[in-house]
Design a protein around this motif. Structure first.
Motif, PDB file in Angstrom:
ATOM      1  N   PRO A   1       0.826  -1.215   0.000  1.00  0.00           N
ATOM      2  CA  PRO A   1       0.000   0.000   0.000  1.00  0.00           C
ATOM      3  C   PRO A   1       0.858   1.263   0.000  1.00  0.00           C
ATOM      4  N   GLU A   2       1.743   1.334  -0.946  1.00  0.00           N
ATOM      5  CA  GLU A   2       2.663   2.459  -1.120  1.00  0.00           C
ATOM      6  C   GLU A   2       2.622   2.885  -2.585  1.00  0.00           C
ATOM      7  N   PRO A   3       3.098   4.102  -2.896  1.00  0.00           N
ATOM      8  CA  PRO A   3       3.088   4.534  -4.301  1.00  0.00           C
ATOM      9  C   PRO A   3       3.779   3.527  -5.226  1.00  0.00           C
ATOM     10  N   LEU A   4       3.071   3.122  -6.260  1.00  0.00           N
ATOM     11  CA  LEU A   4       3.589   2.160  -7.227  1.00  0.00           C
ATOM     12  C   LEU A   4       3.798   2.884  -8.559  1.00  0.00           C
ATOM     13  N   PRO A   5       5.033   2.954  -9.055  1.00  0.00           N
ATOM     14  CA  PRO A   5       5.287   3.680 -10.305  1.00  0.00           C
ATOM     15  C   PRO A   5       4.393   3.189 -11.442  1.00  0.00           C
TER      16      PRO A   5
ATOM     17  N   ALA B   1      -8.885   0.002 -17.590  1.00  0.00           N
ATOM     18  CA  ALA B   1      -9.035  -0.575 -16.253  1.00  0.00           C
ATOM     19  C   ALA B   1      -8.576   0.400 -15.178  1.00  0.00           C
ATOM     20  N   LEU B   2      -7.459   1.071 -15.416  1.00  0.00           N
ATOM     21  CA  LEU B   2      -6.948   2.013 -14.422  1.00  0.00           C
ATOM     22  C   LEU B   2      -7.886   3.197 -14.262  1.00  0.00           C
ATOM     23  N   ARG B   3      -8.430   3.697 -15.362  1.00  0.00           N
ATOM     24  CA  ARG B   3      -9.383   4.805 -15.259  1.00  0.00           C
ATOM     25  C   ARG B   3     -10.612   4.396 -14.446  1.00  0.00           C
ATOM     26  N   ALA B   4     -11.044   3.151 -14.621  1.00  0.00           N
ATOM     27  CA  ALA B   4     -12.193   2.662 -13.854  1.00  0.00           C
ATOM     28  C   ALA B   4     -11.873   2.617 -12.361  1.00  0.00           C
ATOM     29  N   LEU B   5     -10.676   2.183 -12.005  1.00  0.00           N
ATOM     30  CA  LEU B   5     -10.282   2.153 -10.586  1.00  0.00           C
ATOM     31  C   LEU B   5     -10.196   3.564 -10.016  1.00  0.00           C
TER      32      LEU B   5
ATOM     33  N   GLU C   1      -5.528   6.086  -6.381  1.00  0.00           N
ATOM     34  CA  GLU C   1      -5.385   7.496  -6.723  1.00  0.00           C
ATOM     35  C   GLU C   1      -4.023   7.729  -7.346  1.00  0.00           C
ATOM     36  N   LEU C   2      -3.946   8.772  -8.155  1.00  0.00           N
ATOM     37  CA  LEU C   2      -2.674   9.168  -8.753  1.00  0.00           C
ATOM     38  C   LEU C   2      -1.935  10.081  -7.796  1.00  0.00           C
ATOM     39  N   VAL C   3      -0.653   9.808  -7.606  1.00  0.00           N
ATOM     40  CA  VAL C   3       0.187  10.669  -6.779  1.00  0.00           C
ATOM     41  C   VAL C   3       1.494  10.909  -7.519  1.00  0.00           C
ATOM     42  N   ASP C   4       2.105  12.027  -7.258  1.00  0.00           N
ATOM     43  CA  ASP C   4       3.385  12.361  -7.874  1.00  0.00           C
ATOM     44  C   ASP C   4       4.397  12.588  -6.765  1.00  0.00           C
TER      45      ASP C   4
ATOM     46  N   HIS D   1      -1.590   4.860  -5.937  1.00  0.00           N
ATOM     47  CA  HIS D   1      -1.492   4.559  -4.511  1.00  0.00           C
ATOM     48  C   HIS D   1      -2.837   4.025  -4.041  1.00  0.00           C
ATOM     49  N   SER D   2      -2.843   2.838  -3.450  1.00  0.00           N
ATOM     50  CA  SER D   2      -4.068   2.208  -2.965  1.00  0.00           C
ATOM     51  C   SER D   2      -3.962   1.958  -1.472  1.00  0.00           C
ATOM     52  N   HIS D   3      -5.115   1.939  -0.812  1.00  0.00           N
ATOM     53  CA  HIS D   3      -5.140   1.793   0.639  1.00  0.00           C
ATOM     54  C   HIS D   3      -4.826   0.360   1.059  1.00  0.00           C
ATOM     55  N   GLY D   4      -4.121   0.215   2.181  1.00  0.00           N
ATOM     56  CA  GLY D   4      -3.689  -1.097   2.645  1.00  0.00           C
ATOM     57  C   GLY D   4      -4.824  -2.029   3.002  1.00  0.00           C
ATOM     58  N   VAL D   5      -5.846  -1.528   3.697  1.00  0.00           N
ATOM     59  CA  VAL D   5      -6.973  -2.393   4.073  1.00  0.00           C
ATOM     60  C   VAL D   5      -7.730  -2.839   2.826  1.00  0.00           C
ATOM     61  N   LEU D   6      -7.870  -1.944   1.850  1.00  0.00           N
ATOM     62  CA  LEU D   6      -8.499  -2.320   0.589  1.00  0.00           C
ATOM     63  C   LEU D   6      -7.709  -3.443  -0.085  1.00  0.00           C
ATOM     64  N   LEU D   7      -6.390  -3.282  -0.169  1.00  0.00           N
ATOM     65  CA  LEU D   7      -5.573  -4.294  -0.831  1.00  0.00           C
ATOM     66  C   LEU D   7      -5.644  -5.621  -0.088  1.00  0.00           C
ATOM     67  N   ASP D   8      -5.611  -5.582   1.235  1.00  0.00           N
ATOM     68  CA  ASP D   8      -5.722  -6.826   2.009  1.00  0.00           C
ATOM     69  C   ASP D   8      -7.070  -7.492   1.775  1.00  0.00           C
ATOM     70  N   SER D   9      -8.118  -6.679   1.727  1.00  0.00           N
ATOM     71  CA  SER D   9      -9.454  -7.215   1.500  1.00  0.00           C
ATOM     72  C   SER D   9      -9.554  -7.875   0.132  1.00  0.00           C
ATOM     73  N   VAL D  10      -9.035  -7.202  -0.882  1.00  0.00           N
ATOM     74  CA  VAL D  10      -9.079  -7.755  -2.238  1.00  0.00           C
ATOM     75  C   VAL D  10      -8.227  -9.017  -2.332  1.00  0.00           C
TER      76      VAL D  10
END
Length: 714
Positions: free
Chosen positions: A327-331, A352-356, A363-366, A373-382
């Motif tokens: 759950p950290e920024p992924l290039p 697919a990315l636009r849908a997410l 979310e997009l981060v620079d 960047h996606s939330h950790g609880v969301l990623l664990d749930s998925v």
């Protein structure tokens, strides 16, 4: 009878009419039948699962919302958007209560989660605002436009109102019939996961994200004040990613325990030990209806189901792939690869990315590099809900994507922000992957990443990456797996550069011994550890041991890799530093001093090994008292280092320190002192004041400033 229909029926009555004999079988079923005229029990009370005890943070958002109703403004639409579980409904609920209690607005609350709920709720709003039964019946039966009827009565309302459209995660259904409008008599608030502005023309959008650390801790303390300290609450809040839904469920769990109440410390330990999504969801009220939106294990499944219904299975596939990472920024560059093809068609990744993004699932981060960047609880749930049969393909694809992003043969160079961003993702893969072969591949990528960080001079990150990767790999592969030993070796090399010689020496000795036993003395991995170990021994002033080991390494690399291999040439170059002045002139029959010329011919003048060989030959020339030749060599090397790596790069400072010696030895003490002072300043800033290299530089500077430098042969 005339043949025409002579009878009439009302409500559920039936008329049977025939011109001859008929046999009629009629079946009646009573019970679970929905009245098409039904609607919500109330639109005057918010339909929320668990109202917030106290709404933490959100002060700025609420003040903007309150300012409008406080001033009596109408005709405004506010859209509160964000990922599931971030507290959008809680903000709307708190604003609703304020508008009703403090400002005298009529509060109207409608679920917009699906067409049926929206339509029934909005018709109930029309009834509340004075629509007659006949008008409502006509709207329900399609005899008049339902949305027009609702807004007709909202526009005519004698009292100002606030209308909340909650969970409008399918904004297209608001567009069907134009359910979302503005009115001079009221204010509309929409809560949604959909962030794209084109869904909400003319509305004021407000992002609702996770809570700040202090407020997140207070949520836990609000719900379970006796379960732990503020510091413990802060630690739990960080583990939960400061997501309001997860915090509410955790606090609810802690407050509900009766027979064996848990402390926050116990809860935090259990989060780390097991399936944390299941543990978090245990905080839901066991007696209430299980609304998927109120469970972290299910809330995002609603969106994934919507993707399938809309013909976007690749969005689900992409989210499951993202859930293999951290759950950290992924290039973003990782996702723009043909290697995605085993999970989703690369040409569909953009869609697919636009849908997410639209569903606030990422979310997009620079951060100097464009990332998602996606939330950790969301990623664990998925990840927890991902079908087991798809995990191997997802894991191997994630490893390939990282493999391509890490340089195949890391070279010395300046700081690369991309490399450090990859570290948490490499380690997350090692935590998730079950298959030993894929875990070994992931560990090799993580080790190569540690090498790349090392070669940029980021020794601390290199050590932490290699050490953690080795620990994680050992759990799956065992302590004596080749990839695990290679990672341990890289950790030892980084410890050396960090100046932690007493830790580096036993680690590298242990690894080399194991590699020698398992793979043989001439195995490339064994020789790599041997080369690293001799550097440590030399700096521990165990010169004879270091020299014996280095000569054996040179011989082994010649046999295994060949005389022209860059690693063989690098080890030979190290002899120029370790040998005394008397030894260096006779080593290899006197040919060692010509090594830089051979490197130039074999590798090119700008190759890192060639520059290193010239640097080391300059040291040998300095030791031999050939100051002018050493100085000339160093000027070229120092300029090349600064141009390629920057003035703060470790080997650039090492070359500058030697240049300070040659300048002083050639009768330019002021220039030498200035160069040396600059080295001390930069090493203190980069390595720290207690690093052995910094201490040695400071000691050398003191001899310059005292006017008593001691060049060789003086």
């Amino acid at each position: 009878m005339t043949g025409a229909m002579d009878g009439r029926a009302e409500d559920r009555g039936r008329v049977f009419q025939a011109s001859g004999d008929q046999h009629i079988s009629e079946h009646h079923h009573y019970g679970a039948e929905t009245d098409p005229a039904g609607g919500p029990d109330s639109v005057r009370r918010p339909a929320v699962g668990r109202p917030p005890v106290v709404l933490r943070d959100r002060a700025d958002v609420l003040e903007r919302l309150r300012a409008g109703v406080r001033a009596g403004r109408c005709g405004e639409v506010y859209v509160l958007y964000g990922m599931g579980g971030c507290g959008k409904t809680a903000v709307a609920y708190t604003f609703f209560q304020f508008a009703v209690d403090a400002c005298g607005r009529v509060g109207l609350w409608v679920s917009a989660s699906d067409r049926a709920s929206l339509r029934a709720g909005m018709l109930a709003v029309a009834a509340d605002r004075g629509a007659a039964d006949g008008e409502l019946h006509a709207a329900r039966n399609g005899l008049r436009a339902a949305a027009d009827l609702v807004w007709q009565y909202l526009d005519r309302s004698a009292e100002p109102w606030l209308l909340v459209l909650d969970n409008a995660d399918q904004p297209e259904i608001l567009g069907d019939g134009s359910w979302l409008r503005t009115s001079a008599r009221g204010t509309v608030v929409v809560t949604t996961r959909r962030s794209a502005a084109h869904w909400w023309p003319g509305a004021e959008l407000q992002h609702i994200g996770v809570l700040p650390g202090a407020d997140a801790a207070r949520v836990l303390r609000d719900l379970a004040p006796h379960s732990g300290t503020e510091e413990e609450a802060a630690q739990i809040a960080e583990r939960l990613g400061r997501l309001p839904l997860a915090l509410t469920l955790a606090g609810g769990f802690l407050s509900q325990q009766v027979l064996d109440p848990w402390t926050m410390e116990t809860y935090g330990r259990r989060l780390d030990e097991g399936e944390r999504v299941e543990l978090i969801d245990q905080g839901a009220d066991a007696l209430s209806r299980k609304d998927p939106r109120h469970l972290v294990g299910l809330t995002w499944q609603l969106t994934l189901d919507a993707f399938e219904a809309r013909g976007l299975p690749e969005a689900t596939a992409l989210l499951r792939l993202l859930a293999r990472f951290a759950p950290e920024p992924l290039p973003l560059s990782l996702l723009n690869r043909a290697d995605l093809d085993a999970v989703l068609p690369p040409a569909r990744c953009e869609t697919a990315l636009r849908a997410l993004l639209d569903q606030s699932l990422t979310e997009l981060v620079d951060v100097g590099v464009r990332c998602v960047h996606s939330h950790g609880v969301l990623l664990d749930s998925v990840a927890a809900a991902t079908p087991a049969e798809t995990a191997p393909v997802l894991d191997s694809t994630a490893v390939r994507l990282l493999d391509v992003a890490v340089p195949e043969r890391p070279d010395a160079g300046p700081h690369d922000p991309l490399l450090r961003l990859l570290v948490p993702h490499a380690l997350a893969l090692l935590r998730r992957i079950e298959a030993p072969a894929t875990a070994a591949d992931a560990l090799e990528v993580a080790t190569r990443l540690a090498v790349a960080l090392h070669r940029t001079g980021d020794y601390l990150s290199a050590w932490e990456t290699a050490r953690t990767a080795a620990d994680l790999g050992e759990r799956r592969l065992g302590a004596e797996h080749r990839a695990v030993l290679a990672a341990r070796s890289r950790a030892g090399r980084a410890l050396f550069r960090l100046g932690r010689y007493p830790e580096a020496e036993p680690l590298l000795t242990e690894v080399r011994t194991a590699q020698d036993r398992l793979f043989g003395a001439d195995d490339p991995d064994t020789l790599d550890s041997a080369h690293g170990l001799q550097l440590v021994l030399g700096n521990l002033r165990r010169r004879d041991e270091a020299l014996t080991l280095l000569r054996a390494t040179v011989a082994g690399r010649r046999r295994t890799l060949g005389a022209a291999h860059p690693l063989t040439l690098r080890s030979r170059s190290s002899l120029l530093v370790l040998l005394s002045a008397a030894e260096v002139t006779v080593e290899e029959g006197g040919a060692l001093l010509d090594l830089p010329d051979a490197c130039d011919r074999l590798l090119g003048p700008d190759h890192t090994v060639t520059l290193g060989a010239r640097h080391n030959r300059a040291w040998a020339l300095y030791q031999l008292g050939r100051f002018a030749a050493a100085d000339a060599e160093l000027r070229l090397v120092t300029e090349a280092y600064r141009r390629r790596f920057g003035p703060d790069y470790p080997i650039a400072l090492s070359a500058q320190q030697l240049l300070a010696r040659t300048r002083s030895a050639l009768g330019h003490p002021d220039e030498g002192t200035a160069l040396m002072a600059d080295v001390v300043t930069r090493r203190e800033r980069g390595l720290g004041p207690g690093h052995p290299f910094t201490l040695a530089s400071r000691e050398l500077l003191s001899t310059f400033t005292s006017g008593q430098p001691h060049p060789p042969g003086a």
